[in-house]
Motif scaffolding. Structure first.
Motif: not given
Length: 108
Positions: A67-79
């Motif tokens: 979950f943390a990996e997926g959330l981090s990857e998603t937030v990084d993509y948007i940023k």
């Protein structure tokens, strides 16, 4: 064991995060076998009738890393594709002390 004792044992930790018109609750709860899990609740007041609408997800400890990996990857993509400006919300005077206690930072 009565219902009251079960509920008392069930909630272990809670963090409330106010974000504009929404409030998020991060709650650590305990199962009967004393395993912890997280519930994440979004609460938003409907304008038309003043009722609160809540959405909840359950996150179990065996899924924390993914979950943390997926959330981090998603937030990084948007940023990396759009400018993200963190908003600081203003609250009424009586909420100022509460706001300081409710600040939240999520680092992965």
């Amino acid at each position: 064991m009565g219902d009251y004792e079960n509920k008392e044992r069930e909630e272990v930790f809670s963090k409330k995060v106010r974000a504009g018109k929404r409030t998020y609750f991060f709650d650590v709860k305990s199962t009967r076998s004393n395993d912890y899990y997280i519930t994440i609740t979004e609460s938003k007041k409907r304008l038309e009738d003043g009722m609160f609408v809540k959405h909840k997800i359950f996150l179990y400890k065996e899924d924390f890393e993914k979950f943390a990996e997926g959330l981090s990857e998603t937030v990084d993509y948007i940023k990396s594709h759009q400018e993200v400006v963190e908003k600081r919300y203003e609250y009424a005077t009586e909420d100022i002390a509460q706001k300081t206690d409710d600040e939240f930072s999520f680092e992965l």
